[in-house]
Write an enzyme that holds these catalytic residues in place. Sequence first.
Site, mmCIF file in Angstrom:
data_model
loop_
_atom_site.group_PDB
_atom_site.id
_atom_site.type_symbol
_atom_site.label_atom_id
_atom_site.label_comp_id
_atom_site.label_asym_id
_atom_site.label_seq_id
_atom_site.Cartn_x
_atom_site.Cartn_y
_atom_site.Cartn_z
ATOM 1 C CG HIS A 1 -0.611 6.022 4.767
ATOM 2 N ND1 HIS A 1 -1.983 6.000 4.806
ATOM 3 C CD2 HIS A 1 -0.214 6.862 5.760
ATOM 4 C CE1 HIS A 1 -2.395 6.783 5.789
ATOM 5 N NE2 HIS A 1 -1.350 7.313 6.385
ATOM 6 C CB SER B 1 5.116 5.158 4.229
ATOM 7 O OG SER B 1 5.469 6.236 5.062
ATOM 8 C CG ASP C 1 -2.748 3.215 6.978
ATOM 9 O OD1 ASP C 1 -2.797 2.573 5.917
ATOM 10 O OD2 ASP C 1 -3.498 4.166 7.237
ATOM 11 C CG ASN D 1 -1.816 1.202 1.300
ATOM 12 O OD1 ASN D 1 -2.374 1.606 0.269
ATOM 13 N ND2 ASN D 1 -1.998 1.786 2.473
HETATM 14 C C1 GRF Z 1 -2.866 8.766 -2.542
HETATM 15 O O1 GRF Z 1 -2.586 9.932 -1.841
HETATM 16 C C2 GRF Z 1 -2.433 7.562 -1.766
HETATM 17 O O2 GRF Z 1 -1.316 7.787 -0.962
HETATM 18 C C3 GRF Z 1 -3.631 7.297 -0.871
HETATM 19 O O3 GRF Z 1 -4.732 7.602 -1.681
HETATM 20 C C4 GRF Z 1 -4.364 8.535 -2.682
HETATM 21 C C5 GRF Z 1 -4.714 7.927 -4.004
HETATM 22 O O4 GRF Z 1 -4.539 8.802 -5.069
HETATM 23 N N1 GRF Z 1 -3.594 5.947 -0.376
HETATM 24 P P1 GRF Z 1 -4.635 8.271 -6.565
HETATM 25 O O5 GRF Z 1 -6.008 7.636 -6.720
HETATM 26 O O6 GRF Z 1 -3.538 7.284 -6.780
HETATM 27 O O7 GRF Z 1 -4.500 9.484 -7.418
#
Ligand code: GRF
Length: 206
Positions: free
Chosen positions: A112, A139, A148, A110
């Site tokens: 984050h 991260s 997370d 993932n």
């Molecule tokens: C990103 O900020 C990611 O870190 C978080 O959700 C957002 C997704 O953005 N988990 P995108 O859909 O990839 O533009």
Amino acid sequence: MADKVRVAVLISGRGSNLLALAEHKRRDPDRPYEIVLVASNVPEARGVVLAKRLGLRTWSLSHKGMERRLFDQKLDTVLREHDVELIALAGYMRLLSPEFVERWEGRILNIHPSLLPLHKGLDTHRRALLAGDEYAGCSVHVVTADLDSGPVIAQTRVRILPRDDADSLAARVLEAEHELYPAALERYAHELRGAIGEGREGGSDD
Ligand code: GRF
């Protein structure tokens, strides 16, 4: 053994990280992963349209009104049908059931938007500003049953500027995400391919 790790990207929204992962691969097809499926719990998500435009295979199903475990079972089935080996969550805004996470242990990454373990959960940029942090960031971590909280495998710091608000900070962190996630996924896929290869060699004696 297929020489590329078969990756499914799970999305719920705009899909900019999906695009970064796909572009990284397009720039050098030798990279050790291949996106074989984009799956979404939000059929109308912008990222689904984007995935189709990129020529990627998509699967989507609304989770609304469906029990989490049942949804995740359906997801698991479609991932297996596509021989997926590694899952990349990219803005997948839904908790995965413990059964699903256990089944895919070590196979879900993932991204984050914070410097984990700081600011788990939502609204990370506003919380980083409120906390008076000097740095925000992003991260990449391995997904475990706790939100997370799995092992962090890559991280980028982004300095918080005096004029920043949550939106300006989010935009700079997102740029960092687009660099970090492809590189981290590539490295993890490389290691995974090595581990699977060794496992198979080890098992060939009997
Ligand atoms: C990103 O900020 C990611 O870190 C978080 O959700 C957002 C997704 O953005 N988990 P995108 O859909 O990839 O533009």
